[in-house]
Design an enzyme around this catalytic site. Structure first.
Site, PDB file in Angstrom:
ATOM      1  N   GLU A   1       0.813  -1.221   0.000  1.00  0.00           N
ATOM      2  CA  GLU A   1       0.000   0.000   0.000  1.00  0.00           C
ATOM      3  C   GLU A   1       0.840   1.263   0.000  1.00  0.00           C
ATOM      4  OE1 GLU A   1      -2.932  -0.443   3.127  1.00  0.00           O
ATOM      5  OE2 GLU A   1      -1.486  -1.174   4.573  1.00  0.00           O
TER       6      GLU A   1
ATOM      7  N   ASP B   1      -5.024   2.758   0.339  1.00  0.00           N
ATOM      8  CA  ASP B   1      -3.842   3.549   0.687  1.00  0.00           C
ATOM      9  C   ASP B   1      -2.915   3.705  -0.508  1.00  0.00           C
ATOM     10  OD1 ASP B   1      -4.013   4.496   3.330  1.00  0.00           O
ATOM     11  OD2 ASP B   1      -3.905   2.437   4.056  1.00  0.00           O
TER      12      ASP B   1
ATOM     13  N   CYS C   1      -7.354  -6.208  -1.293  1.00  0.00           N
ATOM     14  CA  CYS C   1      -8.429  -6.079  -0.307  1.00  0.00           C
ATOM     15  C   CYS C   1      -8.884  -4.628  -0.146  1.00  0.00           C
ATOM     16  CB  CYS C   1      -8.003  -6.663   1.035  1.00  0.00           C
ATOM     17  SG  CYS C   1      -6.484  -5.959   1.670  1.00  0.00           S
TER      18      CYS C   1
HETATM   19  C1  PEP Z   1      -6.290  -0.356   2.021  1.00  0.00           C
HETATM   20  O1  PEP Z   1      -5.553   0.574   2.352  1.00  0.00           O
HETATM   21  O2  PEP Z   1      -6.652  -0.561   0.850  1.00  0.00           O
HETATM   22  C2  PEP Z   1      -6.803  -1.284   3.035  1.00  0.00           C
HETATM   23  C3  PEP Z   1      -7.477  -2.351   2.694  1.00  0.00           C
HETATM   24  O3  PEP Z   1      -6.589  -0.965   4.339  1.00  0.00           O
HETATM   25  P1  PEP Z   1      -7.419   0.166   5.137  1.00  0.00           P
HETATM   26  O4  PEP Z   1      -8.529   0.637   4.243  1.00  0.00           O
HETATM   27  O5  PEP Z   1      -7.904  -0.464   6.379  1.00  0.00           O
HETATM   28  O6  PEP Z   1      -6.381   1.207   5.363  1.00  0.00           O
HETATM   29 MG    MG Z   2      -4.611   0.535   4.314  1.00  0.00          MG
END
Ligand code: PEP
Ligand code: MG
Length: 753
Positions: free
Chosen positions: A601, A625, A672
């Site tokens: 990320e 991110d 994800c």
């Molecule tokens: C993301 O950054 O894509 C992620 C799945 O984590 P979060 O949204 O919890 O930062």
């Molecule tokens: Mg994230």
């Protein structure tokens, strides 16, 4: 000039309504700039014309009478050029138009600056002089600065005015924000207690004067007790001067004249918070104006005391309220913890003045299937507590005081949504397989316990991201190792034998634990995710021990590390995980070493995928991110939300590179981020070859239906086409058109939207 600027903005901020705002502007600007005239023209939304709304120096009769279309007259020219016009002799300009009603022929020098809010020219601020002279650079810069600062205040005052009642009739008003979680909700507003800032308490009336007086007296009493208790507690630690400060606070609160002033205003039907704020701000100003520096410094104390009582007023107001059966939560900045306070069965929608579609609270709302709109910057939310409202999470719109016609329209959309959900129900038992037989793993993102049931009902094949920070966010201290074990065991057991990917604590950025505050000027680039837990091995070790203990006899645990920016972090984390594993085995636990994966990320990780993939058991892209860091767009900031594009060409090229290089290193690659749960995004990820798409349970049936309707070979052609495109909007358009062509548009939004 800076002093004048500040004091004008402060005064305007405290004004009751739009006419008062405009009156202050024209009076104060004329005074400060020593001009003969100052006028404000504002855009009339219906006609698009600019109307003289307030003036000092022109005939008062002209107010409301002078209308100019964009491009018409000097004012209209300021609008179309979107920049100031500064003229020595206005009447010599070809665009000059004479309006007899204004008495304007007496004035020669003209300076007009546009008032621009969110790229729209809301109005024009004009100063005029009798003599022929050009306003100097300093004057022009002053007016430009002031216009820029006033734009937000005017927009807010206009929005509040739009809500004003006409007699007993409530006016329907629409506000726009960012569509953050799809769906429609029709319910009652419940305002989350806003910050205790005296300067931003909006004007509001009270109907039950006696109840409001009682509220005020109770708040005053609680503040008094609080200060007395604090004074007692700190007695030994305070010097004489500091003790005197506590005494001064108490005597101010005891001072009857202060309470009398506030009660007088409440009796005139001003709400208690507003009456208190008005009185206290007057005292603050009085102190600030004193020549003695000791007294000037006391202004800050008065402000502090005012904020304390205000906080108690808010708390008293909140404690008197129950949640209605169809609560729509609205706040300045909603958080996951605030959402969790409302009983789930009563909560039907969420709205936040700040934040964006990729803020964590928006992600949680989507996971809960809760329609949400974020970044409704101009919403005068404090004035609509208890009002009826429609939240349109498809378009990112709110309708306050909806009329019968509007409600009928939205009722039918709600019915259509239910029908659509029923139509997708049968998909739960069917495989996630394309028409040409390509299987994709569709996993879910979880965090709340409620996600588990929903995910299983919808046929989730595993958990691609369990956000462990969610149970941490909902507590008032770190959960112990045993408490964590119990929480994790529930997740692992519910999904077994399906795999569950548990991410180690990912706090920082916009995820703050109340009991572990991280104050930083640049939190998204600061102490976040793995950086925090590597600096606190005791937190990390307790967590991975709890995860592994919870997996006894199940063997379906995968551990994932967030925010990895280089190999060193992976190596350090692996050492700790292996140590925890060894210790547990020595303690007699019969467990297997879980696969250890990382999230990609951070841009640096994109360029080190090969090395990282060789050292990790799996990789999963956190596209939320990654998009924020590649495009340098704060995912939580509604001002820049329009340039946050998960389908930006740069993001797509990075996503393709990650999967290519990851596979070359024989490592499974998943994703994800929210992109995986978007039907269009999922098609492109399928074409790129992603092994796992992990998304919220709400979106899973839609994505499955989409994948089952396409051939992988066709999506590869679509991918090639969009990879050749240069603009995110063009890519979004191409993907949307593709979904429409294959008959899937109805899956994305109910008809009529
Ligand atoms: C993301 O950054 O894509 C992620 C799945 O984590 P979060 O949204 O919890 O930062
Ligand atoms: Mg994230």
């Amino acid at each position: 000039m800076l002093g004048s600027l500040r004091s004008i903005v402060q005064e305007v901020n405290a004004a009751r309504d739009l006419p008062a705002v405009l009156e202050i502007i024209v009076r104060r600007v004329r005074e400060v700039m020593h001009t003969r005239v100052c006028s404000v023209y504002l855009r009339d939304k219906q006609s698009g014309n600019y109307v003289l709304m307030a003036t000092r120096g022109l005939n008062q009769d002209a107010v409301g009478q002078v209308h100019l279309a964009p491009g018409e007259g000097l004012v209209g020219n300021v609008v179309t050029r979107e920049e100031p016009i500064n003229l020595e002799q206005a009447e010599a300009h070809p665009a000059y138009q004479y309006f007899p009603a204004t008495g304007e022929e007496r004035f020669s020098a003209f300076l007009g600056t546009p008032i621009i809010h969110h790229r729209t020219v809301l109005g024009v601020l004009v100063v005029q002089q009798a003599e022929k002279r050009r306003f100097d650079e300093g004057e022009e810069a002053f007016l430009v600065t002031l216009s820029a600062q006033l734009a937000g205040v005017i927009a807010h005052a206009e929005a509040t005015g739009a809500l004003a009642t006409i007699g007993q009739q409530r006016r329907e008003a629409k506000f726009s924000g960012i569509a953050a979680s799809p769906g429609v909700a029709i319910g009652r507003v419940h305002i989350v207690a806003p910050q205790a800032n005296l300067a931003t308490v909006p004007y509001s009336c009270c109907i039950d004067v006696d109840a409001e007086l009682e509220l005020f007296h109770q708040a005053l009493a609680s503040a008094r007790t609080e200060i007395r208790d604090a004074g007692e507690r700190l007695k030994g630690e305070l010097n004489r001067e500091e003790r005197a400060l506590f005494d001064a606070y108490i005597s101010m609160l005891d001072d009857n004249s202060l309470a009398v002033e506030v009660c007088d205003r409440i009796r005139q039907q001003v709400s208690a918070p507003r009456a208190w704020a008005e009185v206290m701000l007057e005292h603050v100003r009085r102190f600030e104006a004193m020549s003695d520096s000791y007294f000037r410094d006391r202004a800050a104390d008065v402000r502090d005391l005012g904020a304390r009582v205000l906080m108690h007023l808010r708390q008293q107001q909140q404690s008197r309220r129950d949640y209605s059966e169809n609560t729509i939560l609205i706040g300045e900045e909603l958080t996951a913890a605030v959402l969790a306070e409302v009983p789930r069965e009563k909560l039907i929608g969420a709205v936040s003045v700040k934040g964006s579609a990729n803020s964590h609270v928006a992600i949680i709302a989507r996971a809960m299937g809760l329609p949400a709109v974020m970044g409704v910057q101009d919403l005068p939310y404090e004035t609509i507590d208890g009002a009826e409202i429609v939240v349109d999470g498809y378009r990112g719109e709110l309708h306050v005081h909806p009329g019968p016609e509007l409600k009928r329209r939205y009722d039918s959309i709600v019915a259509e949504e239910r029908e659509l959900a029923r139509n997708l129900d049968h998909l739960a038992g069917l495989p996630a397989e394309t028409a040409d037989g390509h299987r994709v793993r569709l996993w879910v993102n979880t965090g709340l316990m409620a996600d588990v049931v929903r995910s299983l009902e919808r046929g989730a094949e595993g958990v691609g991201l369990y956000r462990t920070e969610v149970p941490f966010l909902l507590r008032d201290r770190f959960p112990s190792e045993e408490e964590q074990r119990e929480i994790y065991r529930e997740q692992l057991q519910a999904f077994a034998p399906r795999p569950v990917t548990m991410r180690t604590l990912d706090i920082g950025g916009d995820k703050a634990l109340a009991y572990f505050p991280i104050e930083e000027t640049n939190p998204f680039l600061g102490w976040r995710g793995i950086r925090v837990t590597l600096d606190h091995p005791e937190i990390f070790l307790a967590q991975v021990r709890a995860m592994m203990k919870a997996s006894v006899g199940l063997d379906n645990l995968r551990i994932m590390l967030p925010m990895i920016s280089g190999l060193g972090e992976l190596e350090a984390a692996r050492k700790l995980v292996e140590r925890a594993y060894r210790e547990l085995v020595e303690e007699g636990y019969d467990i297997a070493m879980p696969p250890l994966g990382i999230m990609i990320e951070v841009p640096s990780a994109v360029y080190q995928v090969r090395e990282l993939a060789e050292h990790a058991d799996f990789i999963s892209v956190g596209s939320n991110d990654l998009t924020q860091y590649l495009l340098a767009v704060d995912r939580n900031n509604s001002r820049v939300a329009s340039i946050y594009h998960a389908l930006h060409p740069a993001v797509l090229h990075a996503l393709q590179e990650i999967v290519r290089v990851g596979h070359a290193a024989n490592t499974k690659v998943g994703i994800c981020g929210e992109l995986a749960g978007d039907p269009g995004g999922a098609l492109l990820l399928l074409a790129m070859g992603y092994d796992v798409l992990s998304m919220n349970a709400t979106n899973l049936p839609r994505v499955k239906a989409t994948l089952r309707a396409v051939r992988k070979a066709d999506t590869e052609k679509l991918l090639q086409q969009v990879l050749g495109q240069q603009y995110p909007e063009e890519i979004e358009q191409t993907v949307r058109a593709y979904l429409k062509r294959i008959g899937l548009k109805a899956l994305l939004q109910p008809a009529g939207q």
